[in-house]
Design a protein around this motif. Sequence first.
Motif, PDB file in Angstrom:
ATOM      1  N   TYR A  66      37.451  10.182   5.575  1.00 43.68           N
ATOM      2  CA  TYR A  66      38.595   9.265   5.656  1.00 43.68           C
ATOM      3  C   TYR A  66      39.135   8.926   4.272  1.00 43.68           C
ATOM      4  N   ARG A  67      38.260   8.838   3.296  1.00 45.27           N
ATOM      5  CA  ARG A  67      38.676   8.436   1.944  1.00 45.27           C
ATOM      6  C   ARG A  67      39.283   9.587   1.140  1.00 45.27           C
ATOM      7  N   ASP A  68      39.263  10.788   1.667  1.00 46.94           N
ATOM      8  CA  ASP A  68      39.830  11.921   0.934  1.00 46.94           C
ATOM      9  C   ASP A  68      41.279  11.685   0.538  1.00 46.94           C
ATOM     10  N   LYS A  69      41.998  10.957   1.347  1.00 47.86           N
ATOM     11  CA  LYS A  69      43.402  10.688   1.027  1.00 47.86           C
ATOM     12  C   LYS A  69      43.560   9.492   0.097  1.00 47.86           C
ATOM     13  N   GLY A  70      42.462   8.810  -0.214  1.00 49.05           N
ATOM     14  CA  GLY A  70      42.494   7.733  -1.198  1.00 49.05           C
ATOM     15  C   GLY A  70      42.416   6.327  -0.633  1.00 49.05           C
ATOM     16  N   TYR A  71      42.524   6.162   0.661  1.00 46.04           N
ATOM     17  CA  TYR A  71      42.479   4.827   1.258  1.00 46.04           C
ATOM     18  C   TYR A  71      42.045   4.939   2.710  1.00 46.04           C
ATOM     19  N   LEU A  72      41.721   3.789   3.293  1.00 42.47           N
ATOM     20  CA  LEU A  72      41.357   3.730   4.707  1.00 42.47           C
ATOM     21  C   LEU A  72      42.447   3.008   5.484  1.00 42.47           C
ATOM     22  N   THR A  73      42.845   3.575   6.601  1.00 39.42           N
ATOM     23  CA  THR A  73      43.799   2.881   7.458  1.00 39.42           C
ATOM     24  C   THR A  73      43.055   1.833   8.276  1.00 39.42           C
ATOM     25  N   LYS A  74      43.801   0.982   8.924  1.00 42.74           N
ATOM     26  CA  LYS A  74      43.200  -0.073   9.735  1.00 42.74           C
ATOM     27  C   LYS A  74      42.352   0.516  10.869  1.00 42.74           C
ATOM     28  N   SER A  75      42.847   1.562  11.510  1.00 43.58           N
ATOM     29  CA  SER A  75      42.099   2.173  12.613  1.00 43.58           C
ATOM     30  C   SER A  75      40.828   2.867  12.105  1.00 43.58           C
ATOM     31  N   GLU A  76      40.896   3.444  10.896  1.00 46.62           N
ATOM     32  CA  GLU A  76      39.709   4.075  10.329  1.00 46.62           C
ATOM     33  C   GLU A  76      38.655   3.030   9.972  1.00 46.62           C
ATOM     34  N   ARG A  77      39.086   1.909   9.394  1.00 44.29           N
ATOM     35  CA  ARG A  77      38.144   0.820   9.106  1.00 44.29           C
ATOM     36  C   ARG A  77      37.517   0.296  10.387  1.00 44.29           C
ATOM     37  N   ARG A  78      38.336   0.199  11.440  1.00 42.09           N
ATOM     38  CA  ARG A  78      37.831  -0.273  12.730  1.00 42.09           C
ATOM     39  C   ARG A  78      36.785   0.691  13.286  1.00 42.09           C
ATOM     40  N   GLU A  79      37.054   1.988  13.188  1.00 43.41           N
ATOM     41  CA  GLU A  79      36.106   2.984  13.681  1.00 43.41           C
ATOM     42  C   GLU A  79      34.808   2.960  12.873  1.00 43.41           C
ATOM     43  N   LEU A  80      34.907   2.839  11.535  1.00 45.22           N
ATOM     44  CA  LEU A  80      33.707   2.752  10.711  1.00 45.22           C
ATOM     45  C   LEU A  80      32.900   1.502  11.042  1.00 45.22           C
ATOM     46  N   ARG A  81      33.593   0.399  11.253  1.00 48.11           N
ATOM     47  CA  ARG A  81      32.910  -0.850  11.616  1.00 48.11           C
ATOM     48  C   ARG A  81      32.189  -0.691  12.954  1.00 48.11           C
ATOM     49  N   MET A  83      31.073   2.154  14.227  1.00 52.82           N
ATOM     50  CA  MET A  83      29.930   3.035  13.998  1.00 52.82           C
ATOM     51  C   MET A  83      28.786   2.261  13.344  1.00 52.82           C
ATOM     52  N   GLN A  84      29.126   1.381  12.405  1.00 51.67           N
ATOM     53  CA  GLN A  84      28.093   0.592  11.745  1.00 51.67           C
ATOM     54  C   GLN A  84      27.460  -0.418  12.702  1.00 51.67           C
ATOM     55  N   ASN A  85      28.255  -0.979  13.598  1.00 50.50           N
ATOM     56  CA  ASN A  85      27.701  -1.895  14.603  1.00 50.50           C
ATOM     57  C   ASN A  85      26.699  -1.176  15.500  1.00 50.50           C
ATOM     58  N   GLU A  86      27.044   0.035  15.915  1.00 50.17           N
ATOM     59  CA  GLU A  86      26.134   0.825  16.738  1.00 50.17           C
ATOM     60  C   GLU A  86      24.863   1.171  15.969  1.00 50.17           C
ATOM     61  N   ALA A  87      25.016   1.517  14.693  1.00 51.49           N
ATOM     62  CA  ALA A  87      23.855   1.837  13.867  1.00 51.49           C
ATOM     63  C   ALA A  87      22.959   0.613  13.696  1.00 51.49           C
TER      64      ALA A  87
END
Length: 110
Positions: A66-81, A83-87
């Motif tokens: 996701y960071r390859d383009k230099g930033y995270l979009t809101k939906s990408e941050r939501r998806e990472l969050r 994934m981290q909640n599940e972990a």
Amino acid sequence: MKKIILAAATALVATTAVASADTVTRRQAQQADRIEQGRQTGSITWTEGLKLRAEQKRIARTEDAYRDKGYLTKSERRELRSMQNEASASIAEKKYNSRERAWFLPRVGK
């Protein structure tokens, strides 16, 4: 005047991006510490530790992609969050499932 507003807006966007990056990275580090603490106490077995660390690596790879383009979009941050909640739930489940490493077996791996 326009230069000042543009500079302020740029600083705000950069600060927000760095803050979200720091949050994701800090949470990854906290979860890695929880896994290692569980391994040291024996509440997380070797195979459980392998699975939990693989899950952390999967999250890190997703974040890097996701960071390859230099930033995270809101939906990408939501998806990472998410994934981290599940972990985090997986770590808690493994840590408190009352499976323990037999006292006579050595602690293997990190």
